[in-house]
Design a protein around this motif. Structure first.
Motif, mmCIF file in Angstrom:
data_model
loop_
_atom_site.group_PDB
_atom_site.id
_atom_site.type_symbol
_atom_site.label_atom_id
_atom_site.label_comp_id
_atom_site.label_asym_id
_atom_site.label_seq_id
_atom_site.Cartn_x
_atom_site.Cartn_y
_atom_site.Cartn_z
ATOM 1 N N GLU A 172 0.841 -1.189 0.000
ATOM 2 C CA GLU A 172 0.000 0.000 0.000
ATOM 3 C C GLU A 172 0.881 1.246 0.000
ATOM 4 O O GLU A 172 1.693 1.448 0.892
ATOM 5 C CB GLU A 172 -0.901 0.010 1.232
ATOM 6 N N THR A 195 -0.384 -0.088 -4.666
ATOM 7 C CA THR A 195 -1.502 0.842 -4.783
ATOM 8 C C THR A 195 -1.033 2.253 -4.459
ATOM 9 O O THR A 195 -0.114 2.459 -3.664
ATOM 10 C CB THR A 195 -2.647 0.480 -3.819
ATOM 11 N N TYR A 216 -5.954 3.672 -6.406
ATOM 12 C CA TYR A 216 -7.136 3.475 -5.570
ATOM 13 C C TYR A 216 -8.090 4.667 -5.626
ATOM 14 O O TYR A 216 -9.240 4.564 -5.183
ATOM 15 C CB TYR A 216 -6.746 3.159 -4.123
ATOM 16 N N TRP A 222 -10.553 -1.120 -4.916
ATOM 17 C CA TRP A 222 -9.282 -1.648 -5.416
ATOM 18 C C TRP A 222 -9.035 -3.089 -5.003
ATOM 19 O O TRP A 222 -8.310 -3.820 -5.667
ATOM 20 C CB TRP A 222 -8.115 -0.761 -4.989
ATOM 21 N N HIS A 223 -9.675 -3.509 -3.922
ATOM 22 C CA HIS A 223 -9.488 -4.902 -3.495
ATOM 23 C C HIS A 223 -10.028 -5.880 -4.537
ATOM 24 O O HIS A 223 -9.510 -6.987 -4.691
ATOM 25 C CB HIS A 223 -10.178 -5.138 -2.149
ATOM 26 N N GLU A 240 0.352 -3.263 5.360
ATOM 27 C CA GLU A 240 -0.808 -2.439 5.689
ATOM 28 C C GLU A 240 -0.343 -1.158 6.378
ATOM 29 O O GLU A 240 -0.010 -1.149 7.565
ATOM 30 C CB GLU A 240 -1.757 -3.246 6.590
ATOM 31 N N GLY A 242 -2.063 1.995 5.655
ATOM 32 C CA GLY A 242 -3.113 3.012 5.620
ATOM 33 C C GLY A 242 -3.879 3.155 6.916
ATOM 34 O O GLY A 242 -4.315 4.242 7.291
ATOM 35 N N SER A 245 -8.550 3.209 7.097
ATOM 36 C CA SER A 245 -9.078 3.511 5.763
ATOM 37 C C SER A 245 -8.792 2.409 4.761
ATOM 38 O O SER A 245 -9.419 2.364 3.697
ATOM 39 C CB SER A 245 -8.475 4.833 5.260
ATOM 40 N N THR A 246 -7.857 1.501 5.052
ATOM 41 C CA THR A 246 -7.487 0.461 4.087
ATOM 42 C C THR A 246 -7.611 -0.957 4.638
ATOM 43 O O THR A 246 -7.670 -1.904 3.858
ATOM 44 C CB THR A 246 -6.033 0.663 3.616
ATOM 45 N N LYS A 249 -10.444 -3.314 3.286
ATOM 46 C CA LYS A 249 -10.232 -3.824 1.930
ATOM 47 C C LYS A 249 -9.076 -4.822 1.892
ATOM 48 O O LYS A 249 -9.102 -5.793 1.126
ATOM 49 C CB LYS A 249 -9.996 -2.673 0.958
ATOM 50 N N GLY A 267 -3.348 6.789 6.406
ATOM 51 C CA GLY A 267 -4.623 7.164 5.811
ATOM 52 C C GLY A 267 -5.568 7.811 6.798
ATOM 53 O O GLY A 267 -6.695 8.170 6.443
#
Length: 344
Positions: A172, A195, A216, A222-223, A240, A242, A245-246, A249, A267
């Motif tokens: 990410e 991403t 994204y 996007w997932h 991970e 984010g 927020s991510t 997903k 994020g």
């Protein structure tokens, strides 16, 4: 031997306007310490959140910021052992007392730039066990990116179930940890999906070797694209970064039995959300708290084996007098890779 050092400090937290520099006496070197002239310091998202008052914890008064440095040994105490000699190029580990194995509350209290004073200073004394030799092929600026960003990515991908050839790794973003993660995954023979919200940053990721990229912003779900790229199987590892927020997903596109390595919350998020506690406790999903001196040495051997694939990406270097501008540039998220302050 210097008797003073110029350094930065937070007069209070909450704004970059409270970041100042001054010259202070350098305490006499203790017999068990090693004195290092610091050449370069790289910035972390953690440094931003501490300075802005968004990172919990107890901090010393007039905290000297930053955790990541590269420098040169200029003096060795008589009881510091024979491991280090004058002229050695070194980094200090993120947590001074994390030598090997798992972290602990006691080790966490030795993290530079937080519980103890950091490294945005011209000179600093370290205990010998906290230092790691810099790979010969890296500059001081490049090496300053290793203690947090690179080692975090390495700890994630080379942890309990190391990434291996043929795995699919989802990265990410294109910040410091993410770019190091991309490089380490490629050096291990994995296929990498990156991403970002920026097509320009994704072009850089592709140039660095990412096999697939997903914007994204233009692909909000996007997932689903990640699942398509893996024929519905999902990815083996997710870096991970984010946060809230991510994470949802990421959970949708991880394979059954895969690993989500929670590293940050760039994020958005607060210390009360689900992500931050996993980082603080270094638990599974898999919370990552940087790594040990032993892991640092293992990582450096991998970097030396694949010097070009893993060469740190330094986006911009600021002068020592431009520390505030460096913080502001990092906060803008315009960078790809790392933002560095040249000290010496």
């Amino acid at each position: 031997m210097p008797d003073t050092t110029k350094h930065y400090f937070w007069s209070q937290r909450g704004s970059f306007d409270h970041l100042f520099s001054k010259e202070s006496p350098l305490p006499p070197l203790k017999s068990h310490e090693v004195l290092v002239k610091i050449h370069a310091v790289s910035l972390q998202y953690r440094d931003l959140t501490i300075g802005l008052g968004r990172y919990p914890g107890n901090f010393p008064d007039e905290l000297v910021p930053c955790s990541d440095m590269a420098g040169e040994v200029i003096a060795v105490g008589q009881d510091a052992g024979s491991q280090w000699k004058i002229g050695d190029r070194v980094c200090a580990n993120f947590a001074a007392d994390h030598i090997a194995g798992e972290t602990s509350p006691e080790i966490q209290k030795t993290a530079h730039g937080g519980p103890i004073h950091g490294v945005l200073t011209q000179y600093k004394a370290f205990r010998p066990h906290s230092l790691v030799k810099i790979p010969d092929h890296l500059s001081f600026e490049e090496a300053s990116t290793l203690p947090c960003a690179a080692l975090t990515a390495y700890n994630a991908l080379m942890g309990p179930i190391p990434v291996k050839g043929g795995d699919v790794v989802l990265i990410e973003g294109t910040g410091g940890v993410s770019i190091h993660g991309l490089q380490l995954a490629l050096a291990s023979g994995a296929r990498v999906i990156v991403t970002s919200s920026s097509d320009e940053k994704l072009k850089i990721a592709t140039k660095l070797g990412a096999q697939h990229v997903v914007n994204y912003k233009s692909t909000p779900e996007w997932h689903e694209r990640v699942l398509e790229l893996t024929s519905g199987r999902g990815v083996d590892h997710v870096l991970e970064v984010g946060g809230p927020s991510t994470l949802e997903k990421a959970l949708k596109c991880i394979r059954v039995g895969g690993w989500i390595h929670t590293i940050g919350f760039v994020g958005g998020g607060t210390p009360t959300d689900v992500v931050f506690p996993t980082i603080r406790k270094a638990c599974h999903i898999r919370g990552i708290q940087i790594g040990s001196v032993a892991q640092f040495k293992d990582m450096n051997r991998l970097l030396a084996l694949h010097p070009e694939v893993t060469r740190p990406v330094v986006d911009k270097v600021f002068g020592f007098e431009e520390a505030r501008q460096a913080y502001e540039y990092l906060q803008s998220q315009a960078h790809v890779g790392k933002v560095v302050i040249k000290v010496a």
